[in-house]
Write a protein that holds these residues in place. Sequence first.
Motif, PDB file in Angstrom:
ATOM      1  N   SER A 151      85.133  29.344 -82.411  1.00 22.54           N
ATOM      2  CA  SER A 151      86.482  29.170 -81.869  1.00 22.54           C
ATOM      3  C   SER A 151      87.474  30.089 -82.567  1.00 22.54           C
ATOM      4  O   SER A 151      88.309  30.740 -81.917  1.00 22.54           O
ATOM      5  CB  SER A 151      86.928  27.709 -82.027  1.00 22.54           C
ATOM      6  OG  SER A 151      86.188  26.862 -81.178  1.00 22.54           O
ATOM      7  N   ALA A 152      87.389  30.147 -83.888  1.00 22.24           N
ATOM      8  CA  ALA A 152      88.319  30.999 -84.642  1.00 22.24           C
ATOM      9  C   ALA A 152      88.113  32.473 -84.298  1.00 22.24           C
ATOM     10  O   ALA A 152      89.074  33.220 -84.084  1.00 22.24           O
ATOM     11  CB  ALA A 152      88.129  30.779 -86.139  1.00 22.24           C
ATOM     12  N   GLY A 165      98.237  34.891 -85.553  1.00 24.91           N
ATOM     13  CA  GLY A 165      98.282  33.719 -86.413  1.00 24.91           C
ATOM     14  C   GLY A 165      98.793  32.489 -85.674  1.00 24.91           C
ATOM     15  O   GLY A 165      98.272  31.379 -85.848  1.00 24.91           O
ATOM     16  N   THR A 166      99.801  32.676 -84.838  1.00 24.32           N
ATOM     17  CA  THR A 166     100.351  31.567 -84.058  1.00 24.32           C
ATOM     18  C   THR A 166      99.308  30.993 -83.109  1.00 24.32           C
ATOM     19  O   THR A 166      99.162  29.766 -82.989  1.00 24.32           O
ATOM     20  CB  THR A 166     101.570  32.050 -83.250  1.00 24.32           C
ATOM     21  OG1 THR A 166     102.572  32.513 -84.153  1.00 24.32           O
ATOM     22  CG2 THR A 166     102.135  30.938 -82.389  1.00 24.32           C
ATOM     23  N   LEU A 167      98.556  31.860 -82.439  1.00 22.13           N
ATOM     24  CA  LEU A 167      97.544  31.398 -81.496  1.00 22.13           C
ATOM     25  C   LEU A 167      96.400  30.688 -82.216  1.00 22.13           C
ATOM     26  O   LEU A 167      95.914  29.643 -81.752  1.00 22.13           O
ATOM     27  CB  LEU A 167      97.010  32.577 -80.681  1.00 22.13           C
ATOM     28  CG  LEU A 167      98.033  33.275 -79.766  1.00 22.13           C
ATOM     29  CD1 LEU A 167      97.407  34.488 -79.093  1.00 22.13           C
ATOM     30  CD2 LEU A 167      98.586  32.313 -78.733  1.00 22.13           C
ATOM     31  N   LEU A 168      95.971  31.220 -83.352  1.00 20.97           N
ATOM     32  CA  LEU A 168      94.910  30.559 -84.120  1.00 20.97           C
ATOM     33  C   LEU A 168      95.380  29.205 -84.648  1.00 20.97           C
ATOM     34  O   LEU A 168      94.628  28.223 -84.636  1.00 20.97           O
ATOM     35  CB  LEU A 168      94.482  31.459 -85.281  1.00 20.97           C
ATOM     36  CG  LEU A 168      93.490  32.574 -84.940  1.00 20.97           C
ATOM     37  CD1 LEU A 168      93.448  33.612 -86.064  1.00 20.97           C
ATOM     38  CD2 LEU A 168      92.098  31.995 -84.722  1.00 20.97           C
ATOM     39  N   ALA A 169      96.619  29.153 -85.134  1.00 21.31           N
ATOM     40  CA  ALA A 169      97.151  27.882 -85.627  1.00 21.31           C
ATOM     41  C   ALA A 169      97.277  26.870 -84.497  1.00 21.31           C
ATOM     42  O   ALA A 169      97.045  25.667 -84.698  1.00 21.31           O
ATOM     43  CB  ALA A 169      98.505  28.113 -86.297  1.00 21.31           C
ATOM     44  N   PRO A 427      84.875  42.537 -90.699  1.00 22.94           N
ATOM     45  CA  PRO A 427      84.530  43.365 -89.535  1.00 22.94           C
ATOM     46  C   PRO A 427      83.917  42.531 -88.421  1.00 22.94           C
ATOM     47  O   PRO A 427      83.353  41.459 -88.663  1.00 22.94           O
ATOM     48  CB  PRO A 427      83.517  44.368 -90.096  1.00 22.94           C
ATOM     49  CG  PRO A 427      83.734  44.362 -91.564  1.00 22.94           C
ATOM     50  CD  PRO A 427      84.186  42.994 -91.930  1.00 22.94           C
ATOM     51  N   ALA A 428      83.996  43.027 -87.199  1.00 24.07           N
ATOM     52  CA  ALA A 428      83.514  42.278 -86.035  1.00 24.07           C
ATOM     53  C   ALA A 428      82.042  41.911 -86.169  1.00 24.07           C
ATOM     54  O   ALA A 428      81.629  40.820 -85.761  1.00 24.07           O
ATOM     55  CB  ALA A 428      83.739  43.104 -84.760  1.00 24.07           C
ATOM     56  N   ARG A 429      81.238  42.792 -86.761  1.00 22.14           N
ATOM     57  CA  ARG A 429      79.797  42.526 -86.838  1.00 22.14           C
ATOM     58  C   ARG A 429      79.469  41.438 -87.861  1.00 22.14           C
ATOM     59  O   ARG A 429      78.352  40.920 -87.880  1.00 22.14           O
ATOM     60  CB  ARG A 429      79.049  43.815 -87.168  1.00 22.14           C
ATOM     61  CG  ARG A 429      79.387  44.417 -88.523  1.00 22.14           C
ATOM     62  CD  ARG A 429      78.721  45.780 -88.694  1.00 22.14           C
ATOM     63  NE  ARG A 429      78.939  46.367 -90.007  1.00 22.14           N
ATOM     64  CZ  ARG A 429      80.032  47.014 -90.377  1.00 22.14           C
ATOM     65  NH1 ARG A 429      81.029  47.146 -89.501  1.00 22.14           N
ATOM     66  NH2 ARG A 429      80.144  47.524 -91.588  1.00 22.14           N
ATOM     67  N   PHE A 430      80.425  41.090 -88.742  1.00 20.74           N
ATOM     68  CA  PHE A 430      80.212  40.050 -89.757  1.00 20.74           C
ATOM     69  C   PHE A 430      81.189  38.884 -89.599  1.00 20.74           C
ATOM     70  O   PHE A 430      81.110  37.919 -90.354  1.00 20.74           O
ATOM     71  CB  PHE A 430      80.400  40.624 -91.172  1.00 20.74           C
ATOM     72  CG  PHE A 430      79.538  41.797 -91.494  1.00 20.74           C
ATOM     73  CD1 PHE A 430      78.218  41.857 -91.081  1.00 20.74           C
ATOM     74  CD2 PHE A 430      80.053  42.868 -92.221  1.00 20.74           C
ATOM     75  CE1 PHE A 430      77.415  42.944 -91.395  1.00 20.74           C
ATOM     76  CE2 PHE A 430      79.263  43.963 -92.542  1.00 20.74           C
ATOM     77  CZ  PHE A 430      77.940  44.006 -92.126  1.00 20.74           C
ATOM     78  N   ARG A 431      82.109  38.962 -88.658  1.00 17.65           N
ATOM     79  CA  ARG A 431      83.262  38.044 -88.643  1.00 17.65           C
ATOM     80  C   ARG A 431      82.844  36.585 -88.505  1.00 17.65           C
ATOM     81  O   ARG A 431      83.285  35.721 -89.269  1.00 17.65           O
ATOM     82  CB  ARG A 431      84.205  38.444 -87.510  1.00 17.65           C
ATOM     83  CG  ARG A 431      85.514  37.653 -87.495  1.00 17.65           C
ATOM     84  CD  ARG A 431      86.504  38.309 -86.551  1.00 17.65           C
ATOM     85  NE  ARG A 431      86.900  39.626 -87.063  1.00 17.65           N
ATOM     86  CZ  ARG A 431      86.935  40.725 -86.334  1.00 17.65           C
ATOM     87  NH1 ARG A 431      86.581  40.693 -85.059  1.00 17.65           N
ATOM     88  NH2 ARG A 431      87.301  41.876 -86.873  1.00 17.65           N
ATOM     89  N   SER A 432      82.017  36.283 -87.536  1.00 20.99           N
ATOM     90  CA  SER A 432      81.612  34.902 -87.295  1.00 20.99           C
ATOM     91  C   SER A 432      80.762  34.367 -88.450  1.00 20.99           C
ATOM     92  O   SER A 432      80.916  33.221 -88.882  1.00 20.99           O
ATOM     93  CB  SER A 432      80.839  34.825 -85.973  1.00 20.99           C
ATOM     94  OG  SER A 432      80.455  33.517 -85.684  1.00 20.99           O
ATOM     95  N   THR A 433      79.885  35.205 -88.975  1.00 24.08           N
ATOM     96  CA  THR A 433      79.037  34.792 -90.101  1.00 24.08           C
ATOM     97  C   THR A 433      79.870  34.475 -91.327  1.00 24.08           C
ATOM     98  O   THR A 433      79.669  33.440 -91.987  1.00 24.08           O
ATOM     99  CB  THR A 433      78.026  35.904 -90.434  1.00 24.08           C
ATOM    100  OG1 THR A 433      77.219  36.175 -89.290  1.00 24.08           O
ATOM    101  CG2 THR A 433      77.130  35.479 -91.595  1.00 24.08           C
TER     102      THR A 433
END
Length: 539
Positions: A151-152, A165-169, A427-433
Amino acid sequence: MALKVLSALDTATTQLYHFKAIVIAGMGLFTDAYDLFCIPLIMALIARVYYGNIEKEHDSVKYYYKAVPPIVTSIMLVIALLGTAIGQLVFGWLGDRLGRRRVYGTALMIMVLSSIGCGFSICTTRNCVLISLGLFRFFLGLGIGGDYPLSATIMSEFANKRTRGTLLAAVFTMQGFGILSASTVTMVVCKIFDATSDISTTDPTPQKADIAWRLILMLGAIPAALTFYWRMMMPETARYTALVEQNVVQAAKDMEKVLEISMSQIAEENPLPLSEPPYPLFSKQFFRHHGRDLFACSCSWFLVDIVFYSINLFQPQIYGNLPYTDKNAYQEAFELAKLQAIITACSTIPGYWFTVYFIDRVGRVRIQTMGFLFMAAVSLAIGIPYKLHWQDHHTGAGFKVLYGLIFFFSNFGPNTTTFIVPAELFPARFRSTCHGISGAAGKIISGVGAIIGSVGFSLALHTHEKENGDPNPIGMTVTWVILAGVCVLGAVVTFLLTPETMGRSLEENENDHDEPKELCLRRRLTATTSVRSLDPSPN
């Protein structure tokens, strides 16, 4: 090479799809909070059904009540936290390997089925019910854990750099509504059962109470189930498609489907293949570039979880036992739910929305540092004078205001920002991990701490338990001072190690690691002591 599709994402106005994504992504966090924070409430019903009477004497009158041992309540929470930690690690990694969209629906479906399973216990004996409940709560935790990094990451990759930041919050505020819904549903169910049950004065625990707690758990699956279709219809994020799959053309097509941007604005005239990632996950280069950020995110999340779950899990002990009256099972659960609803509505939810408003004006580091420091100050204000002032007023208005401020500054502070920052730094390739690792660090260690704390907190509060069940003042002082120390440590880690990400694109945050060390350090220090000049109007 600056891709047009990424530049367009960074400068796009806030559109209808962003608000739609907030609801779709937020429903996972809604379900997470609902299921985690209804446990102390349903334990009141489980205690009445499956545990024997405990005799108490107050004002020369004997009363009987039933209670679940603190260690059992802790285990129910810890099992879910363990599943959450594993889910964050596994689904975070899968999100980077297979794509965010591909595993997003799977995490939600696990949550829905497990919520239903928590209520459908095939047992009627105490041990069997608790084992069955614990098993399904573990699988529930897997789904919840998978939802956090996905989700994040999805929200951060769809957002523009000015209001990211506003959208994530805003996504994270759904957690507050989940807590409030858990309390509201519990109160409504208990009122209905109380009004329709024939309750004997000699046995204030009717058989239907065993159905009530199951129904409360299963109702939490409905909001998440309603958003499953929309999750499956979401396209892959343009950043993942362009930077990880290296398909810039498809990224532009996906972006055109959901945002009001024409293909002519984002199509590359001469698309060139992107260079291969320079280093793999967990390599020496990875730790040299991102090790400090990963440590800062993990450590901050761990420290805030210690405080957040402690004050939630032991809320009944902090306030002392409810008065020993002739309340039946439904009325007792109703009173606990009402207390939780008041705290949530007056302090928890406002804290989330303060973050929504200020995070792109003040910055992540300032809010997180301030939140930790105010949590420490309020903890000391409760703990140090407890024996002199709060011992006989721990259920009064003054104590409740201070206790509520802990929740307010937790959410207008590190509980929200620790969810946001890991989705922006890597980075995008590590972001979720990396987001999953950051969250799992808090959940795993806090889970172990909750087991230890369930015994230690109980002993500290009731070593010399008084007749009316009020907390032991010395134990309360020690407990609150320790929590204050944890918060101070969190503020130090945030200020010294956490970089500011406000107003910068995700790629700019990644490229900082290629700057000379002196220049990068200077930018980080400047970001923590000054506020960027941003147009205050939402874009």
